[in-house]
Design an enzyme around this catalytic site. Sequence first.
Site, PDB file in Angstrom:
ATOM      1  N   LEU A 117       0.777  -1.099   0.145  1.00 22.23           N
ATOM      2  CA  LEU A 117       0.167  -0.115  -0.149  1.00 22.23           C
ATOM      3  C   LEU A 117       0.902   1.345  -0.089  1.00 22.23           C
ATOM      4  O   LEU A 117       0.292   2.234  -0.460  1.00 22.23           O
ATOM      5  CB  LEU A 117      -0.719   0.131   1.194  1.00 22.23           C
ATOM      6  CG  LEU A 117      -1.835  -1.218   1.422  1.00 22.23           C
ATOM      7  CD1 LEU A 117      -2.754  -1.054   2.533  1.00 22.23           C
ATOM      8  CD2 LEU A 117      -2.865  -0.959   0.131  1.00 22.23           C
ATOM      9  N   GLY A 118       1.892   1.141   0.610  1.00 20.79           N
ATOM     10  CA  GLY A 118       2.968   2.271   0.580  1.00 20.79           C
ATOM     11  C   GLY A 118       4.232   2.312   1.547  1.00 20.79           C
ATOM     12  O   GLY A 118       4.316   1.024   2.095  1.00 20.79           O
ATOM     13  N   GLY A 160       7.278   4.622   3.937  1.00 18.32           N
ATOM     14  CA  GLY A 160       7.725   5.584   4.485  1.00 18.32           C
ATOM     15  C   GLY A 160       9.040   5.554   5.220  1.00 18.32           C
ATOM     16  O   GLY A 160       9.850   4.717   4.890  1.00 18.32           O
ATOM     17  N   GLY A 212       9.063   2.492   7.608  1.00 17.34           N
ATOM     18  CA  GLY A 212       8.987   0.877   7.180  1.00 17.34           C
ATOM     19  C   GLY A 212       7.708   0.811   5.969  1.00 17.34           C
ATOM     20  O   GLY A 212       7.785   1.880   5.189  1.00 17.34           O
ATOM     21  N   VAL A 219       3.752  -0.501   4.244  1.00 23.40           N
ATOM     22  CA  VAL A 219       2.497  -0.957   4.650  1.00 23.40           C
ATOM     23  C   VAL A 219       1.976  -1.675   3.748  1.00 23.40           C
ATOM     24  O   VAL A 219       2.048  -1.646   2.530  1.00 23.40           O
ATOM     25  CB  VAL A 219       1.689   0.231   5.074  1.00 23.40           C
ATOM     26  CG1 VAL A 219       0.359  -0.286   5.328  1.00 23.40           C
ATOM     27  CG2 VAL A 219       2.255   1.191   6.119  1.00 23.40           C
ATOM     28  N   LYS A 252       1.744  -2.891   8.920  1.00 19.73           N
ATOM     29  CA  LYS A 252       3.083  -2.126   8.732  1.00 19.73           C
ATOM     30  C   LYS A 252       4.268  -2.741   9.242  1.00 19.73           C
ATOM     31  O   LYS A 252       4.703  -3.296  10.462  1.00 19.73           O
ATOM     32  CB  LYS A 252       3.043  -0.651   9.628  1.00 19.73           C
ATOM     33  CG  LYS A 252       4.446   0.216   9.205  1.00 19.73           C
ATOM     34  CD  LYS A 252       4.158   1.430   9.686  1.00 19.73           C
ATOM     35  CE  LYS A 252       5.254   2.345   9.478  1.00 19.73           C
ATOM     36  NZ  LYS A 252       5.112   3.779   9.918  1.00 19.73           N
ATOM     37  N   ASP A 279       4.942  12.322  14.595  1.00 23.47           N
ATOM     38  CA  ASP A 279       5.135  12.583  12.774  1.00 23.47           C
ATOM     39  C   ASP A 279       3.922  12.978  12.157  1.00 23.47           C
ATOM     40  O   ASP A 279       3.622  11.966  11.141  1.00 23.47           O
ATOM     41  CB  ASP A 279       5.974  11.071  12.329  1.00 23.47           C
ATOM     42  CG  ASP A 279       6.232  11.572  10.883  1.00 23.47           C
ATOM     43  OD1 ASP A 279       6.737  12.787  10.304  1.00 23.47           O
ATOM     44  OD2 ASP A 279       6.521  10.609  10.084  1.00 23.47           O
TER      45      ASP A 279
END
Length: 377
Positions: free
Chosen positions: A16-17, A19, A22, A24, A52, A144
């Site tokens: 899914l993505g 950063g 880590g 996801v 995640k 964050d």
Amino acid sequence: MYAQRLGSRYRLEDRLGGGGMGEVFLARVDSDAGSGDGGTAGIRTGTLLAAKLLRPDLTRDPEVVARFLQESRLLRSVHHPHVVRVLDLVAEGDRLAIVMEYVPGGDLRRAVPLPCPLLLALDLLGQVAEGLAAIHAAGITHRDLKPENVLVQAVPDGALRARLTDFGVSYRDDLISTRHDRIIGTAGYLSPESANGRRAGPAADVYALGVMLYELVTGRRPFLAESPAAVIRAHAEAPVPRPPAVPDPVWALLADLLAKSPQARPTAAEAARRLRALAGAVLPAQAVLPAQPVPQAAPTGRHAVAAVPPVDAAADEATLLRVPPGAVRAIDPDVETALPGAASAALPPAGGTQGPAARSRRRPVVAPAAVVTGILA
């Protein structure tokens, strides 16, 4: 499709993505979790969740793993409509993951146009502030907060629901390490106290909320510069520029949220009330402020901020920074940036070689499973 198992209950599917902390993945429950504990009890086979996975290099840091475990346990007790609920924790081999609710839709950066209609901005960030108030009441500081860490979901009545997520760098106030040589966060949303290497409490989240409000209603963040170090310096020292089109009541709230002193900012609960009041009583539904131009660099002065295009969101990740006297060092040993008082602010080219000093800062490898065992003991 990714298709890899995670623990005994889950199967990872699509990515899914990712950063700074880590990646996801979409995760599917592969076996009934009726015998599980906490939030996973009763979840049926086939249910879609999100998992995640902590970055492999961070799983070698015992302190990061300890904080990750402590926060996961605490967050499982937070139930709020504007917070994505953490359901489970998986630690196996060299992998550490938290499993949480899956929220279809995108993050806040992709969900709304910039600049955003004022009423929509106030409504969504009022929801975010309520979620912040809930985690602050549980003793957690996010550290964050940014648009990428707010998921936006369409509900049946056509409205948008904002849900706070990604607590990978958060901490619980009574479990905070005694070490104060770290800054964790994203440069564009970093509070002045964090920029100066001081402890970041709930007021730091409120400051990031103010940056997000500024960005939604003007189309850009208050400080843009040529390097993360310059952005961090601006947050610490530079006055916040007032966009000429922002109405007085909105600017009054922005000025309070973005106060340099943490004590001068409202709490998240107070910010939520003020955002709701503005949305309900001050602004028309379709009001959109004109996009604010990127400012040109001031010719002189210590607060000069260079004119640059907005930062690519994909590259604007959370950064873990060490703060020895007079400088900031990123966990990436090839990257060093300077803050006020540092001797230099040079960023080496990408892919640069590691020097002996950088290599010496690497930590010994510690298996996450061993760390988990020690913590539980």
